[in-house]
Write a protein that holds these residues in place. Structure first.
Motif, PDB file in Angstrom:
ATOM      1  N   VAL A 108       1.892  12.165   0.097  1.00  0.00           N
ATOM      2  CA  VAL A 108       1.663  13.426  -0.217  1.00  0.00           C
ATOM      3  C   VAL A 108       2.742  14.174  -0.823  1.00  0.00           C
ATOM      4  O   VAL A 108       3.925  13.912  -0.411  1.00  0.00           O
ATOM      5  CB  VAL A 108       1.196  14.331   1.137  1.00  0.00           C
ATOM      6  CG1 VAL A 108       0.706  15.631   0.644  1.00  0.00           C
ATOM      7  CG2 VAL A 108       0.180  13.335   1.996  1.00  0.00           C
ATOM      8  N   VAL A 109       2.845  14.858  -1.968  1.00  0.00           N
ATOM      9  CA  VAL A 109       3.885  15.477  -2.303  1.00  0.00           C
ATOM     10  C   VAL A 109       3.846  16.820  -1.591  1.00  0.00           C
ATOM     11  O   VAL A 109       3.485  17.862  -1.665  1.00  0.00           O
ATOM     12  CB  VAL A 109       3.586  15.836  -3.918  1.00  0.00           C
ATOM     13  CG1 VAL A 109       4.901  16.780  -4.585  1.00  0.00           C
ATOM     14  CG2 VAL A 109       3.211  14.713  -4.787  1.00  0.00           C
ATOM     15  N   VAL A 166      11.284   5.816  -1.903  1.00  0.00           N
ATOM     16  CA  VAL A 166      10.484   6.802  -1.961  1.00  0.00           C
ATOM     17  C   VAL A 166      11.017   8.296  -2.494  1.00  0.00           C
ATOM     18  O   VAL A 166      12.027   8.504  -1.943  1.00  0.00           O
ATOM     19  CB  VAL A 166       9.805   7.196  -0.734  1.00  0.00           C
ATOM     20  CG1 VAL A 166       8.870   8.172  -0.704  1.00  0.00           C
ATOM     21  CG2 VAL A 166       9.026   5.799  -0.266  1.00  0.00           C
ATOM     22  N   PRO A 167      10.727   8.710  -3.754  1.00  0.00           N
ATOM     23  CA  PRO A 167      11.235   9.855  -4.168  1.00  0.00           C
ATOM     24  C   PRO A 167      11.131  11.145  -3.173  1.00  0.00           C
ATOM     25  O   PRO A 167      10.389  11.085  -2.221  1.00  0.00           O
ATOM     26  CB  PRO A 167      10.453  10.299  -5.315  1.00  0.00           C
ATOM     27  CG  PRO A 167       9.670   9.241  -5.739  1.00  0.00           C
ATOM     28  CD  PRO A 167       9.372   8.309  -4.567  1.00  0.00           C
ATOM     29  N   LYS A 168      12.428  11.709  -3.215  1.00  0.00           N
ATOM     30  CA  LYS A 168      12.460  13.077  -2.417  1.00  0.00           C
ATOM     31  C   LYS A 168      11.192  13.898  -2.771  1.00  0.00           C
ATOM     32  O   LYS A 168      10.661  13.991  -3.813  1.00  0.00           O
ATOM     33  CB  LYS A 168      13.686  13.775  -2.799  1.00  0.00           C
ATOM     34  CG  LYS A 168      14.392  14.520  -1.653  1.00  0.00           C
ATOM     35  CD  LYS A 168      15.862  14.862  -2.166  1.00  0.00           C
ATOM     36  CE  LYS A 168      16.234  15.903  -1.002  1.00  0.00           C
ATOM     37  NZ  LYS A 168      15.285  17.036  -0.660  1.00  0.00           N
ATOM     38  N   GLY A 169      10.466  14.350  -1.756  1.00  0.00           N
ATOM     39  CA  GLY A 169       9.540  15.325  -1.947  1.00  0.00           C
ATOM     40  C   GLY A 169       8.373  14.563  -1.736  1.00  0.00           C
ATOM     41  O   GLY A 169       7.315  15.360  -1.988  1.00  0.00           O
ATOM     42  N   ILE A 170       8.251  13.404  -1.313  1.00  0.00           N
ATOM     43  CA  ILE A 170       7.090  12.670  -1.202  1.00  0.00           C
ATOM     44  C   ILE A 170       6.901  12.088   0.288  1.00  0.00           C
ATOM     45  O   ILE A 170       7.875  11.610   0.677  1.00  0.00           O
ATOM     46  CB  ILE A 170       6.748  11.658  -2.237  1.00  0.00           C
ATOM     47  CG1 ILE A 170       6.832  12.036  -3.879  1.00  0.00           C
ATOM     48  CG2 ILE A 170       5.527  10.556  -2.120  1.00  0.00           C
ATOM     49  CD1 ILE A 170       6.349  11.347  -4.884  1.00  0.00           C
ATOM     50  N   GLY A 187       4.772   2.542 -12.343  1.00  0.00           N
ATOM     51  CA  GLY A 187       6.002   3.271 -11.683  1.00  0.00           C
ATOM     52  C   GLY A 187       6.785   1.910 -11.463  1.00  0.00           C
ATOM     53  O   GLY A 187       6.419   0.789 -11.331  1.00  0.00           O
ATOM     54  N   ASP A 188       8.100   2.544 -11.098  1.00  0.00           N
ATOM     55  CA  ASP A 188       9.143   1.338 -10.390  1.00  0.00           C
ATOM     56  C   ASP A 188       8.612   1.144  -8.998  1.00  0.00           C
ATOM     57  O   ASP A 188       9.097   2.052  -8.035  1.00  0.00           O
ATOM     58  CB  ASP A 188      10.422   2.144 -10.595  1.00  0.00           C
ATOM     59  CG  ASP A 188      11.535   1.097 -10.046  1.00  0.00           C
ATOM     60  OD1 ASP A 188      11.169   0.158  -9.642  1.00  0.00           O
ATOM     61  OD2 ASP A 188      12.892   1.426 -10.122  1.00  0.00           O
ATOM     62  N   THR A 236       0.889  -1.195   0.006  1.00  0.00           N
ATOM     63  CA  THR A 236       0.111   0.224   0.062  1.00  0.00           C
ATOM     64  C   THR A 236       0.944   1.207   0.248  1.00  0.00           C
ATOM     65  O   THR A 236       0.508   2.229  -0.682  1.00  0.00           O
ATOM     66  CB  THR A 236      -1.012  -0.115   1.174  1.00  0.00           C
ATOM     67  OG1 THR A 236      -0.181  -0.154   2.340  1.00  0.00           O
ATOM     68  CG2 THR A 236      -1.951  -0.947   1.024  1.00  0.00           C
ATOM     69  N   ARG A 237       1.835   1.260   0.552  1.00  0.00           N
ATOM     70  CA  ARG A 237       2.983   2.413   0.696  1.00  0.00           C
ATOM     71  C   ARG A 237       3.206   2.581  -0.608  1.00  0.00           C
ATOM     72  O   ARG A 237       3.510   3.710  -1.152  1.00  0.00           O
ATOM     73  CB  ARG A 237       4.139   2.153   1.594  1.00  0.00           C
ATOM     74  CG  ARG A 237       3.808   1.856   3.066  1.00  0.00           C
ATOM     75  CD  ARG A 237       4.966   1.741   3.942  1.00  0.00           C
ATOM     76  NE  ARG A 237       6.010   2.724   3.656  1.00  0.00           N
ATOM     77  CZ  ARG A 237       6.137   3.741   4.596  1.00  0.00           C
ATOM     78  NH1 ARG A 237       5.642   4.098   5.592  1.00  0.00           N
ATOM     79  NH2 ARG A 237       7.211   4.707   4.202  1.00  0.00           N
ATOM     80  N   LYS A 238       3.574   1.627  -1.887  1.00  0.00           N
ATOM     81  CA  LYS A 238       4.235   1.784  -2.756  1.00  0.00           C
ATOM     82  C   LYS A 238       2.997   2.303  -3.814  1.00  0.00           C
ATOM     83  O   LYS A 238       3.479   2.969  -4.506  1.00  0.00           O
ATOM     84  CB  LYS A 238       5.029   0.477  -3.206  1.00  0.00           C
ATOM     85  CG  LYS A 238       6.216   0.224  -2.828  1.00  0.00           C
ATOM     86  CD  LYS A 238       6.521  -1.345  -2.880  1.00  0.00           C
ATOM     87  CE  LYS A 238       7.879  -1.655  -1.893  1.00  0.00           C
ATOM     88  NZ  LYS A 238       9.069  -1.053  -2.448  1.00  0.00           N
ATOM     89  N   GLU A 239       1.898   1.657  -3.686  1.00  0.00           N
ATOM     90  CA  GLU A 239       0.663   2.018  -4.566  1.00  0.00           C
ATOM     91  C   GLU A 239       0.324   3.525  -4.071  1.00  0.00           C
ATOM     92  O   GLU A 239       0.186   4.300  -5.147  1.00  0.00           O
ATOM     93  CB  GLU A 239      -0.225   1.088  -4.206  1.00  0.00           C
ATOM     94  CG  GLU A 239      -0.399  -0.282  -4.700  1.00  0.00           C
ATOM     95  CD  GLU A 239      -1.153  -0.410  -6.076  1.00  0.00           C
ATOM     96  OE1 GLU A 239      -0.793  -0.795  -6.664  1.00  0.00           O
ATOM     97  OE2 GLU A 239      -2.474  -0.205  -5.680  1.00  0.00           O
ATOM     98  N   ALA A 240       0.378   3.916  -3.100  1.00  0.00           N
ATOM     99  CA  ALA A 240       0.117   5.129  -2.682  1.00  0.00           C
ATOM    100  C   ALA A 240       1.054   6.067  -3.370  1.00  0.00           C
ATOM    101  O   ALA A 240       0.720   7.217  -3.950  1.00  0.00           O
ATOM    102  CB  ALA A 240       0.050   5.472  -1.211  1.00  0.00           C
ATOM    103  N   VAL A 241       2.154   5.723  -3.412  1.00  0.00           N
ATOM    104  CA  VAL A 241       3.181   6.684  -4.103  1.00  0.00           C
ATOM    105  C   VAL A 241       3.185   6.731  -5.585  1.00  0.00           C
ATOM    106  O   VAL A 241       2.934   8.038  -6.146  1.00  0.00           O
ATOM    107  CB  VAL A 241       4.866   6.151  -4.017  1.00  0.00           C
ATOM    108  CG1 VAL A 241       5.763   6.900  -4.747  1.00  0.00           C
ATOM    109  CG2 VAL A 241       5.304   6.368  -2.285  1.00  0.00           C
ATOM    110  N   VAL A 242       2.799   5.772  -6.074  1.00  0.00           N
ATOM    111  CA  VAL A 242       2.516   5.763  -7.744  1.00  0.00           C
ATOM    112  C   VAL A 242       1.295   6.415  -8.166  1.00  0.00           C
ATOM    113  O   VAL A 242       0.958   6.711  -9.212  1.00  0.00           O
ATOM    114  CB  VAL A 242       2.818   4.318  -8.330  1.00  0.00           C
ATOM    115  CG1 VAL A 242       4.193   3.810  -8.222  1.00  0.00           C
ATOM    116  CG2 VAL A 242       1.856   3.193  -7.841  1.00  0.00           C
ATOM    117  N   LYS A 243       0.337   6.206  -7.107  1.00  0.00           N
ATOM    118  CA  LYS A 243      -1.023   7.168  -7.289  1.00  0.00           C
ATOM    119  C   LYS A 243      -0.708   8.651  -7.072  1.00  0.00           C
ATOM    120  O   LYS A 243      -1.584   9.365  -7.706  1.00  0.00           O
ATOM    121  CB  LYS A 243      -1.894   6.379  -6.348  1.00  0.00           C
ATOM    122  CG  LYS A 243      -2.391   4.976  -6.746  1.00  0.00           C
ATOM    123  CD  LYS A 243      -3.535   4.518  -6.051  1.00  0.00           C
ATOM    124  CE  LYS A 243      -4.900   5.029  -6.073  1.00  0.00           C
ATOM    125  NZ  LYS A 243      -5.966   4.372  -5.217  1.00  0.00           N
ATOM    126  N   ALA A 244       0.114   8.798  -6.365  1.00  0.00           N
ATOM    127  CA  ALA A 244       0.483  10.215  -6.019  1.00  0.00           C
ATOM    128  C   ALA A 244       1.093  10.814  -7.507  1.00  0.00           C
ATOM    129  O   ALA A 244       0.727  11.801  -7.818  1.00  0.00           O
ATOM    130  CB  ALA A 244       1.194  10.711  -4.846  1.00  0.00           C
TER     131      ALA A 244
END
Ligand SMILES: CC(C)(COP(=O)(O)OP(=O)(O)OC[C@H]1O[C@@H](n2cnc3c(N)ncnc32)[C@H](O)[C@@H]1OP(=O)(O)O)[C@@H](O)C(=O)NCCC(=O)NCCS
Ligand SMILES: [Zn+2]
Length: 213
Positions: free
Chosen positions: A194-195, A173-177, A167-168, A152-160
């Motif tokens: 959240v961005v 987790v990219p910087k700024g997320i 997405g990879d 869910t953490r990964k899906e939340a990121v690629v959904k943001a």
């Protein structure tokens, strides 16, 4: 202060079929295409939460809220739902439907824990080596639960980011997320991305019979 995010949750049993009246023609088409009743209910409930919460915020009737679901890839109306004036993310799984609202770009994901999930098979392409090692310490239901938290953490990121499952998933987790796990009971796991540069301030609401008090 960090970005403000409102997260609204409902149980799929709380769906009200009369809310179909508020749907636009695209949504009615989507609704009609679902084969399983539970998928139809989850979709309808997600639309209902979006339309009622956005409507209350901007003093519009739920049916008057204009939503854009255009897919960035192909133009069909199955993409991330958007509206003017607020960022949104919709998620459904198992018994739960959730929607996040913010002035920042957000991604929300809930998954029902599946005790029979092939953790090792999926982990190989979706988890980092250290995540796989950590999961190796667990077995059975606990392993499935911990895997679902990572997922869910990964899906939340690629959904943001809007990339979706393209997405990879193995990337850090990219910087700024900012990513945060949300408590949604024993049977499900949920996460919010959240961005933003600071951790968000999250307020949780239960979408009920009289949601807007
Ligand atoms: C978006 C995605 C990550 C959702 O995962 P899921 O766990 O199966 O489903 P969830 O219930 O959590 O999320 C579904 C919601 O995500 C939203 N969504 C759809 N595409 C999205 C995207 N690319 N990014 C962010 N959110 C998206 C929608 O609002 C959808 O709900 P709704 O249609 O009821 O409004 C996954 O389905 C995916 O990657 N889809 C896109 C795949 C793709 O590349 N499609 C292009 C086809 S041309
Ligand atoms: Zn598409």
């Amino acid at each position: 202060m960090g970005a403000g995010v409102e997260v609204w949750w409902a149980g799929v049993g709380e769906v009200r079929r009369e809310c179909v009246e508020d749907l636009d023609s695209v949504e009615r088409g989507r609704l009609a295409a679902y084969v399983r009743e539970v998928d139809r209910d989850r979709f309808l409930l997600g639309v209902t939460i979006v339309r009622q919460v956005v409507g209350a915020r901007f003093s519009l009737l739920p049916a008057s809220v204009r939503l854009d679901r255009t897919c960035a890839e192909c133009g069909k109306p199955h993409g991330k739902v958007r509206t003017d004036g607020v960022e949104l993310s919709v998620t459904h799984s198992g018994d739960l439907v959730g929607v996040a609202f913010s002035d920042r770009v957000v991604g929300l994901d809930v998954e029902k824990v599946d005790p029979g999930v092939d953790v090792d098979g999926i982990a190989r392409f979706a988890l980092t080596n250290s995540e796989q090692q950590e999961l190796g310490k667990y077995e059975g239901l606990e392993k499935a639960q911990r895997f679902t938290t990572y997922w869910t953490r990964k899906e939340a990121v690629v959904k943001a980011t809007g990339e979706g499952l393209r997405g990879d998933l193995q990337a850090e987790v990219p910087k700024g997320i900012q990513v945060r796990e949300l408590e949604v009971g024993v049977n499900h796991r949920a996460a919010l991305a959240v961005v933003a540069d600071e951790p968000p301030v999250v307020r949780t609401f239960r979408f009920g019979a009289d949601p807007l008090r």
